[in-house]
Write an enzyme that holds these catalytic residues in place. Sequence first.
Site, PDB file in Angstrom:
ATOM      1  N   ASP A   1       0.849  -1.192   0.000  1.00 30.83           N
ATOM      2  CA  ASP A   1       0.000   0.000   0.000  1.00 30.83           C
ATOM      3  C   ASP A   1       0.883   1.240   0.000  1.00 30.83           C
ATOM      4  O   ASP A   1       1.881   1.285   0.722  1.00 30.83           O
ATOM      5  CB  ASP A   1      -0.906  -0.016   1.234  1.00 30.83           C
TER       6      ASP A   1
ATOM      7  N   HIS B   1     -10.681  -5.507  -2.635  1.00 35.17           N
ATOM      8  CA  HIS B   1      -9.297  -5.785  -2.242  1.00 35.17           C
ATOM      9  C   HIS B   1      -9.233  -6.021  -0.749  1.00 35.17           C
ATOM     10  O   HIS B   1      -9.984  -5.432   0.020  1.00 35.17           O
ATOM     11  CB  HIS B   1      -8.367  -4.630  -2.635  1.00 35.17           C
TER      12      HIS B   1
END
Length: 121
Positions: A30, A100
């Site tokens: 991320d 996700h």
Amino acid sequence: MSETLFTKIINREIPADIVYEDDLTLAFKDINPQAPVHLLIIPKKHIATINDIEEGDREVVGHLYYVAAKLAKEMGFAEDGYRVVMNCGENSGQTVFHIHLHLLAGKPLGWPPYTDKMKQA
């Protein structure tokens, strides 16, 4: 199929720090980590939200969790513990409308997972 940020990552149109890939999924770091380990695990098939999961998607959705457990073991934090989260819709914090999993680890994670903004609401 809707073109999303994640679609562009899958198609290698924009870069990502990819840590895992197979026929069904892609996992990458991320860009705004909320823990020392913060990975996103996405299906290569576009599914906008949890509400859009169909019966035929059961295998790919289950596979996301399989990949989360596999990465936790391979990266050495499975025994210490980790969190896996999937948001659904704007009020949950979903900003990319392509399902996700967030895989978070590397520090003690409190519960409930409120932010200051949420506490004020």
